[in-house]
Design a protein around this motif. Structure first.
Motif, mmCIF file in Angstrom:
data_model
loop_
_atom_site.group_PDB
_atom_site.id
_atom_site.type_symbol
_atom_site.label_atom_id
_atom_site.label_comp_id
_atom_site.label_asym_id
_atom_site.label_seq_id
_atom_site.Cartn_x
_atom_site.Cartn_y
_atom_site.Cartn_z
ATOM 1 N N UNK A 1 1.451 -1.262 0.224
ATOM 2 C CA UNK A 1 -0.099 0.620 -0.485
ATOM 3 C C UNK A 1 0.756 1.157 0.265
ATOM 4 N N UNK A 2 0.118 2.258 -0.976
ATOM 5 C CA UNK A 2 1.839 3.120 -1.092
ATOM 6 C C UNK A 2 0.561 4.665 -0.729
ATOM 7 N N UNK A 3 0.637 5.842 0.403
ATOM 8 C CA UNK A 3 -0.592 6.457 0.437
ATOM 9 C C UNK A 3 0.378 7.845 1.449
ATOM 10 N N UNK A 4 0.330 8.564 0.145
ATOM 11 C CA UNK A 4 1.147 10.203 0.165
ATOM 12 C C UNK A 4 0.985 10.777 1.323
ATOM 13 N N UNK A 5 1.354 11.707 2.221
ATOM 14 C CA UNK A 5 0.918 12.491 3.403
ATOM 15 C C UNK A 5 1.531 14.076 2.940
ATOM 16 N N UNK A 6 1.326 14.552 2.426
ATOM 17 C CA UNK A 6 2.127 15.854 2.359
ATOM 18 C C UNK A 6 3.802 15.592 1.718
ATOM 19 N N UNK A 7 4.732 15.703 2.131
ATOM 20 C CA UNK A 7 5.670 14.809 0.937
ATOM 21 C C UNK A 7 6.016 13.984 1.310
ATOM 22 N N UNK A 8 5.426 13.447 2.010
ATOM 23 C CA UNK A 8 5.731 11.883 3.167
ATOM 24 C C UNK A 8 5.306 10.700 2.002
ATOM 25 N N UNK A 9 5.480 9.383 1.772
ATOM 26 C CA UNK A 9 5.162 8.885 1.181
ATOM 27 C C UNK A 9 5.181 7.485 2.094
ATOM 28 N N UNK A 10 4.754 7.051 2.528
ATOM 29 C CA UNK A 10 3.938 5.834 3.076
ATOM 30 C C UNK A 10 3.361 5.119 3.078
ATOM 31 N N UNK A 11 4.773 4.097 3.240
ATOM 32 C CA UNK A 11 4.899 2.390 2.017
ATOM 33 C C UNK A 11 4.387 1.863 2.760
ATOM 34 N N UNK A 12 3.547 0.194 2.957
ATOM 35 C CA UNK A 12 2.815 -0.618 3.901
ATOM 36 C C UNK A 12 3.066 -1.654 3.581
ATOM 37 N N UNK A 13 3.738 -2.342 4.032
ATOM 38 C CA UNK A 13 3.761 -4.632 3.570
ATOM 39 C C UNK A 13 2.767 -4.406 3.877
ATOM 40 N N UNK A 14 1.985 -5.230 2.967
ATOM 41 C CA UNK A 14 0.409 -5.557 3.806
ATOM 42 C C UNK A 14 -0.491 -7.030 2.822
ATOM 43 N N UNK A 15 1.134 -8.222 4.330
ATOM 44 C CA UNK A 15 0.199 -9.322 4.238
ATOM 45 C C UNK A 15 0.273 -9.595 5.662
ATOM 46 N N UNK A 16 -0.563 -8.800 6.246
ATOM 47 C CA UNK A 16 -0.541 -9.235 7.683
ATOM 48 C C UNK A 16 -1.382 -10.254 8.604
ATOM 49 N N UNK A 17 -2.533 -11.691 7.650
ATOM 50 C CA UNK A 17 -2.447 -12.639 7.753
ATOM 51 C C UNK A 17 -0.972 -13.821 7.993
#
Length: 257
Positions: free
Chosen positions: A5-21
């Motif tokens: 998952x990739x979400x931009x918060x202002x000039x910060x990119x939040x990248x999330x490894x998304x296999x929680x199970x």
């Protein structure tokens, strides 16, 4: 569902490894998506810093997906480990500050992703380490990456025991940059990302390029040595046996649930 998952918060990119199970374990799909995402963000002039974290409350990344690793044969080791190398290199190649928010377990390949980042903010209850030997694999790339942060005594301890240590101990020996309460680890990492993003981008880029140049030859040598060592491990059958035992034990536990 996307593995990254990739979400931009202002000039910060939040990248999330998304296999929680799967405790955000690395498989082919996650690996390829992470490489592509980081390359895109590195080209994006609106992004000044990148923050990596894991989905859920249990893990940043528990390492290589053993269901994938158990089905790798000796002939495919070079291809498989070249793909792993490309994932670590994608983090190393970033010209922008990269902060890893360790919100839970960071082990094996997940630990190594974090070691390739510039800054590691860990939840106090996170568990961190290099458990490859317990899966029948030699500690090669991980042990090299640890040489960039700790001395031989701690490296040997972690590489040969395969034990995980708590975040406070990891901070004391230099594997973690900052500690935070579990509930605030992402906020602490975002604040650090904002601070680094405000610094002159050209100076950051040139500094990171120089730091990369100082370590690239060693990293390349470790990756080549890793292919040779893991090929030998698989030829002896130890990884397959260890992973089968783990997966069979997990299946038995799941069947009792």
């Amino acid at each position: 569902m996307s593995d990254i998952l990739c979400e931009q918060r202002g000039d910060i990119a939040l990248v999330t490894l998304n296999r929680p199970d799967k405790l955000n374990a690395v498989n082919q799909a996650l690996r390829a998506s992470l490489i592509d995402t980081l390359a895109r963000l590195n080209r994006d002039s609106t992004v000044r810093a990148i923050l990596l974290t894991g989905a859920g409350a249990r893990a940043f990344c528990a390492g290589q997906d053993l269901e994938e690793a158990a089905h790798v044969d000796s002939a495919r080791i070079p291809e498989w480990l070249d793909a792993q190398r490309a994932m670590y290199q994608a983090v190393r190649d970033l010209d922008k500050p990269c902060i890893a928010a360790l919100n839970g377990v960071a082990a094996g390949a997940g630990f190594q992703i974090a070691l390739c980042a510039d800054w590691r903010v860990a939840a106090i209850d996170a568990r961190i380490g290099q458990p490859e030997v317990k899966a029948g694999l030699a500690s090669i790339v991980g042990s090299y990456l640890m040489t960039l942060h700790v001395g031989m005594t701690h490296n040997v301890q972690l590489s040969l025991s395969g034990d995980l240590i708590d975040a406070r101990r990891a901070y004391e020996i230099g594997l973690v940059t900052e500690l935070a309460e579990a509930a605030s680890v992402l906020d602490a990492a975002l604040e650090r990302a904002r601070q680094l993003a405000r610094l002159p981008a050209h100076a950051i880029r040139l500094s990171k390029q120089r730091l990369r140049a100082l370590t690239q030859a060693g990293f390349d040598a470790a990756c080549a040595a890793g292919i040779e060592a893991q090929t030998q491990c698989y030829a002896h059958g130890e990884p397959q046996a260890a992973m089968r035992a783990f997966l069979n034990g997990k299946a038995s536990t799941d069947s009792r649930a």
